[in-house]
Design a protein around this motif. Structure first.
Motif, short mmCIF file in Angstrom:
data_model
loop_
_atom_site.label_atom_id
_atom_site.label_comp_id
_atom_site.label_asym_id
_atom_site.label_seq_id
_atom_site.Cartn_x
_atom_site.Cartn_y
_atom_site.Cartn_z
N TYR A 126 9.16 4.96 -5.32
CA TYR A 126 8.23 4.13 -6.11
C TYR A 126 9.04 3.33 -7.12
O TYR A 126 10.26 3.50 -7.24
N CYS A 129 7.85 -0.46 -14.14
CA CYS A 129 8.18 -1.53 -15.07
C CYS A 129 9.03 -0.94 -16.18
O CYS A 129 8.66 0.08 -16.78
N THR A 134 4.49 0.93 -16.14
CA THR A 134 3.50 0.93 -15.07
C THR A 134 4.18 1.28 -13.75
O THR A 134 5.28 0.79 -13.46
N TYR A 136 4.49 1.25 -9.66
CA TYR A 136 4.17 0.41 -8.52
C TYR A 136 4.58 1.13 -7.24
O TYR A 136 5.69 1.70 -7.18
N ASP A 140 3.07 -1.56 -1.52
CA ASP A 140 2.41 -2.73 -2.08
C ASP A 140 3.43 -3.82 -2.40
O ASP A 140 3.20 -5.01 -2.14
N LEU A 141 4.55 -3.43 -2.95
CA LEU A 141 5.59 -4.41 -3.29
C LEU A 141 6.18 -5.04 -2.03
O LEU A 141 6.48 -6.24 -2.01
N PRO A 152 9.38 -8.20 -7.01
CA PRO A 152 8.34 -7.68 -7.91
C PRO A 152 8.55 -8.07 -9.37
O PRO A 152 9.67 -8.12 -9.86
N CYS A 154 6.17 -7.57 -13.32
CA CYS A 154 5.04 -6.89 -13.94
C CYS A 154 4.18 -7.89 -14.71
O CYS A 154 4.70 -8.87 -15.27
N VAL A 160 10.59 -5.08 -13.13
CA VAL A 160 10.24 -3.95 -12.27
C VAL A 160 11.46 -3.53 -11.47
O VAL A 160 12.18 -4.37 -10.94
#
Length: 255
Positions: A126, A129, A134, A136, A140-141, A152, A154, A160
């Motif tokens: 994973y 940030c 946070t 991410y 998703d990235l 990526p 933030c 990130v």
């Protein structure tokens, strides 16, 4: 069971608090390469320094390109007999903590509770940030990257980065303190699959030994700390640990 395996079993049986310390060697049997070995990833790709990552958008783009190009290796990897043997010792209440230099999440995948795992070099599965912390998810990235080639960022404007410790980045203070406390409280320190050359992490086996704990080093190749150990086993990790803990087919799927 060989004499060395029987001796390790006896040491584990006699111990009240075991700390297991793992390095890249335990995960090579799951298909994850040892980045530092001859012919490994870092011999073919110059490491990206943390300060350069922060300073240069182009370097961040290159870092994420490398990440997405190689991520299939991590995604397809599964815990092997070595990981599952350690998980069994955790379930039995023998192992209090697993201190790892690895970033592959395989100890978690083996069923060890996250609170028992101390990740000295972070986790590559994973991202965070660096400003607002946070989290991410890599999937998703990756989708955003494949859609438009954007690396990526933030919403807060922060940088990130994968949740790993990069070259030139400070070691995580909280995890180092947890590892120190666990090391000083154990009576058996079992180093598995680490070449014991990357400091400060490699200092924990000596710390344990000097504090009176028995020190066992299980690694395919000799290490510079072998002379400090009470027992050294140079062999493949999965088969050794499976033999020592009596790993069964049921153990391989977890409990």
């Amino acid at each position: 069971m060989t004499d060395a395996h029987a001796t390790l079993r006896q040491l584990i049986d006699a111990a009240r608090r075991v700390v297991v310390f793992t390095g890249a060697g335990i995960s090579t049997e799951s298909g994850i390469p040892d980045f530092r070995s001859p012919g490994g990833y870092w011999t073919k790709n110059k490491p990206i320094q943390f300060q350069d990552y922060l300073a240069s958008p182009e370097i961040r783009r290159e870092a994420w390109r490398r990440k997405f190009d190689t991520d299939g290796t991590f995604e397809n990897a599964r815990p092997n007999k070595g990981h599952m043997a350690i998980a069994k010792l955790v379930r039995q209440g023998k192992v209090t903590h697993v201190v790892t230099q690895n970033v592959d999440n395989l100890h978690q995948a083996s069923g060890i509770p996250p609170e028992k795992i101390i990740e000295l070099h972070g986790n590559a599965t994973y991202a965070l940030c660096l400003s607002c912390r946070t989290r991410y998810e890599i999937d998703d990235l990756r989708r955003a990257y494949l859609d438009d080639g954007a690396y990526p960022g933030c919403g807060c404007g922060g940088v990130v980065k994968t949740a790993t410790i990069s070259f030139g980045q400070s070691m995580p203070e909280h995890e180092m303190l947890r590892a120190r406390d666990a090391t000083l409280e154990c009576d058996l320190f079992l180093s598995i699959g680490s070449s014991l050359v990357v400091y400060p992490a490699a200092g924990f086996p000596i710390m344990a030994s000097r504090n009176g704990a028995a020190l066992v080093i299980l690694n395919r190749d000799p290490t510079d700390l072998d002379d400090h150990a009470d027992l050294v086993i140079n062999d493949e990790i999965g088969p050794v640990m499976a033999d020592v803990v009596g790993l069964t087919n049921a153990d391989m799927v977890g409990n």
